[in-house]
Motif scaffolding. Sequence first.
Motif, PDB file in Angstrom:
ATOM      1  N   ARG A 128       1.979  -8.484  -7.427  1.00 36.76           N
ATOM      2  CA  ARG A 128       1.251  -9.698  -7.802  1.00 36.76           C
ATOM      3  C   ARG A 128       1.699 -10.281  -9.138  1.00 36.76           C
ATOM      4  N   TYR A 129       1.960  -9.408 -10.108  1.00 41.72           N
ATOM      5  CA  TYR A 129       2.432  -9.870 -11.417  1.00 41.72           C
ATOM      6  C   TYR A 129       3.122  -8.701 -12.106  1.00 41.72           C
ATOM      7  N   ASP A 130       3.917  -9.005 -13.147  1.00 42.05           N
ATOM      8  CA  ASP A 130       4.595  -7.931 -13.869  1.00 42.05           C
ATOM      9  C   ASP A 130       3.553  -7.091 -14.601  1.00 42.05           C
ATOM     10  N   GLY A 131       3.652  -5.800 -14.472  1.00 38.03           N
ATOM     11  CA  GLY A 131       2.684  -4.911 -15.100  1.00 38.03           C
ATOM     12  C   GLY A 131       1.460  -4.647 -14.234  1.00 38.03           C
ATOM     13  N   ALA A 132       1.433  -5.165 -12.998  1.00 38.53           N
ATOM     14  CA  ALA A 132       0.345  -4.851 -12.060  1.00 38.53           C
ATOM     15  C   ALA A 132       0.422  -3.363 -11.692  1.00 38.53           C
ATOM     16  N   PRO A 133      -0.690  -2.764 -11.256  1.00 42.28           N
ATOM     17  CA  PRO A 133      -0.646  -1.345 -10.883  1.00 42.28           C
ATOM     18  C   PRO A 133       0.466  -1.035  -9.881  1.00 42.28           C
ATOM     19  N   GLU A 134       0.653  -1.936  -8.890  1.00 36.80           N
ATOM     20  CA  GLU A 134       1.701  -1.677  -7.896  1.00 36.80           C
ATOM     21  C   GLU A 134       3.094  -1.770  -8.521  1.00 36.80           C
ATOM     22  N   ASP A 135       3.212  -2.552  -9.602  1.00 32.85           N
ATOM     23  CA  ASP A 135       4.495  -2.659 -10.295  1.00 32.85           C
ATOM     24  C   ASP A 135       4.807  -1.334 -11.000  1.00 32.85           C
ATOM     25  N   ALA A 136       3.798  -0.760 -11.660  1.00 33.84           N
ATOM     26  CA  ALA A 136       3.987   0.525 -12.344  1.00 33.84           C
ATOM     27  C   ALA A 136       4.344   1.615 -11.329  1.00 33.84           C
ATOM     28  N   ALA A 137       3.655   1.608 -10.183  1.00 30.32           N
ATOM     29  CA  ALA A 137       3.937   2.615  -9.152  1.00 30.32           C
ATOM     30  C   ALA A 137       5.352   2.448  -8.615  1.00 30.32           C
ATOM     31  N   LEU A 138       5.738   1.179  -8.403  1.00 25.29           N
ATOM     32  CA  LEU A 138       7.086   0.892  -7.908  1.00 25.29           C
ATOM     33  C   LEU A 138       8.142   1.358  -8.912  1.00 25.29           C
ATOM     34  N   ALA A 139       7.889   1.083 -10.198  1.00 25.03           N
ATOM     35  CA  ALA A 139       8.836   1.471 -11.253  1.00 25.03           C
ATOM     36  C   ALA A 139       9.057   2.980 -11.239  1.00 25.03           C
ATOM     37  N   ILE A 140       7.980   3.728 -11.160  1.00 23.88           N
ATOM     38  CA  ILE A 140       8.099   5.195 -11.184  1.00 23.88           C
ATOM     39  C   ILE A 140       8.835   5.688  -9.933  1.00 23.88           C
ATOM     40  N   GLY A 141       8.491   5.127  -8.770  1.00 22.25           N
ATOM     41  CA  GLY A 141       9.165   5.514  -7.533  1.00 22.25           C
ATOM     42  C   GLY A 141      10.654   5.230  -7.587  1.00 22.25           C
ATOM     43  N   LEU A 142      11.011   4.061  -8.168  1.00 24.08           N
ATOM     44  CA  LEU A 142      12.422   3.672  -8.235  1.00 24.08           C
ATOM     45  C   LEU A 142      13.185   4.486  -9.274  1.00 24.08           C
ATOM     46  N   ALA A 143      12.477   5.098 -10.226  1.00 30.22           N
ATOM     47  CA  ALA A 143      13.146   5.906 -11.252  1.00 30.22           C
ATOM     48  C   ALA A 143      13.599   7.252 -10.685  1.00 30.22           C
ATOM     49  N   VAL A 144      12.975   7.685  -9.589  1.00 25.25           N
ATOM     50  CA  VAL A 144      13.216   9.045  -9.070  1.00 25.25           C
ATOM     51  C   VAL A 144      14.676   9.302  -8.668  1.00 25.25           C
ATOM     52  N   PRO A 145      15.313   8.404  -7.866  1.00 23.69           N
ATOM     53  CA  PRO A 145      16.697   8.713  -7.467  1.00 23.69           C
ATOM     54  C   PRO A 145      17.627   8.904  -8.658  1.00 23.69           C
TER      55      PRO A 145
END
Length: 186
Positions: A128-145
């Motif tokens: 929905r916007y930068d810094g939204a909860p789903e954005d933080a979750a996405l960031a962490i998920g994308l950091a894993v690989p």
Amino acid sequence: MMATTHVFAALALLAPVAYAVPGFATPLAAGAVLGGLAPDFDLPLEHRRTFHFPLLGLAVAVPTAALAIVAPSTTIVALAAFAVAAWLHAASDAIGGGPEMDPWNGRTERAVYDHVRGRWIRPRRWVRYDGAPEDAALAIGLAVPALAVYDGWVTAVLLIGIVVSLAYALVRRRLVDWTADWNWLE
Ligand SMILES: [Zn+2]
């Protein structure tokens, strides 16, 4: 999406390449980090337009990546990673919200500018916007690989990026009050 989400997305996309060709892991990471950040340097200019090329960026990324496959060198691989990351950033801005400071209030229909058709692409708002909860979750998920593939400075960048992302997401909505004097940014 947050700058860190863009950087982590680029690192995640290129992590398999870095794993397969460890000799180029460093230029791949350097290009991904810089290319993931670069488009948003148009913030003081026309944000999401001046340095954002959601379609044209592909016309640079594909031949550069092809060149990196045919004639790999540290510089060419870094440039290819940069081009791919910058294109991915611009293209993925379309699935986020608008560029305004409070996208949950005012709704503009401008996600990112398409220079090919000469018009704005509308925001899909999957994030929905930068810094939204789903954005933080996405960031962490994308950091894993990238966390799995890299060590050294890339791991440090990833861990700092995760902390910054979480802190930003926690204060994101209050930021608007703190920066009320900055409304010219919108
Ligand atoms: Zn952007």
